[in-house]
Design a protein around this motif. Sequence first.
Motif, PDB file in Angstrom:
ATOM      1  N   ASP A 124      -0.906   8.973  -8.498  1.00  0.00           N
ATOM      2  CA  ASP A 124       0.086   8.688  -7.461  1.00  0.00           C
ATOM      3  C   ASP A 124      -0.589   8.048  -6.256  1.00  0.00           C
ATOM      4  OD1 ASP A 124       1.661  10.189  -9.150  1.00  0.00           O
ATOM      5  OD2 ASP A 124       2.159  11.719  -7.681  1.00  0.00           O
ATOM      6  N   SER A 125       0.210   7.289  -5.513  1.00  0.00           N
ATOM      7  CA  SER A 125      -0.259   6.669  -4.265  1.00  0.00           C
ATOM      8  C   SER A 125       0.803   6.823  -3.193  1.00  0.00           C
ATOM      9  CB  SER A 125      -0.544   5.187  -4.477  1.00  0.00           C
ATOM     10  OG  SER A 125      -0.831   4.557  -3.236  1.00  0.00           O
ATOM     11  N   PRO A 126       0.375   6.955  -1.941  1.00  0.00           N
ATOM     12  CA  PRO A 126       1.344   6.982  -0.845  1.00  0.00           C
ATOM     13  C   PRO A 126       1.874   5.592  -0.507  1.00  0.00           C
ATOM     14  CG  PRO A 126      -0.870   7.240   0.027  1.00  0.00           C
ATOM     15  CD  PRO A 126      -0.995   7.233  -1.480  1.00  0.00           C
ATOM     16  N   PHE A 127       1.352   4.546  -1.151  1.00  0.00           N
ATOM     17  CA  PHE A 127       1.740   3.170  -0.848  1.00  0.00           C
ATOM     18  C   PHE A 127       2.640   2.592  -1.935  1.00  0.00           C
ATOM     19  CE2 PHE A 127      -2.320   3.940   1.239  1.00  0.00           C
ATOM     20  CZ  PHE A 127      -1.983   3.651   2.550  1.00  0.00           C
ATOM     21  N   VAL A 128       3.773   2.033  -1.539  1.00  0.00           N
ATOM     22  CA  VAL A 128       4.653   1.331  -2.471  1.00  0.00           C
ATOM     23  C   VAL A 128       3.878   0.147  -3.048  1.00  0.00           C
ATOM     24  CG1 VAL A 128       6.750  -0.070  -2.632  1.00  0.00           C
ATOM     25  CG2 VAL A 128       6.762   2.040  -1.283  1.00  0.00           C
ATOM     26  N   GLY A 129       3.982  -0.048  -4.357  1.00  0.00           N
ATOM     27  CA  GLY A 129       3.352  -1.192  -5.005  1.00  0.00           C
ATOM     28  C   GLY A 129       1.846  -1.093  -5.147  1.00  0.00           C
TER      29      GLY A 129
END
Length: 155
Positions: A124-129
Amino acid sequence: MTKTNYETTAAQLSALTEGIPYEVANLANASALLWQEMEDINWVGFYKMTDGALVLGPFQGKPACIRIPVGKGVCGTAVAQDAIQLVYNVHDFPGHIACDSASNSEIVLPIHVGGKIWGVLDIDSPFVGRFTEHDREGLMKVVKVLEKALAEVES
């Protein structure tokens, strides 16, 4: 953001897991290595198929969902479809399970052992895209190393 060198990461993982007959140790080192090598992520870990559902395994990040039914969320969809899920924005994914409200994009790769889905690698990432085709292709190399290590443990 610097692109992860997945060739090097896969080679490092191979060196860490070669000849090590301990599933949890190999998965713990794999999650730690990916946590160290990848930028802009907030969770990386494994879910293993257990009693017909995905059950939390070794990971790096905040506490996570313990059990995910097949077909539910991004991880369960990866298993149901036996396909990599590269999700640009998790808030647009029908049925997304928000284990960490800070997550905005996700990639999930099925892991196979003995011709069956063993479980998944979830990042998972906190950044879209955040995740790209470079990540999909590179993480497939990492998963191949894990599949070999897991097959050796189960044999």
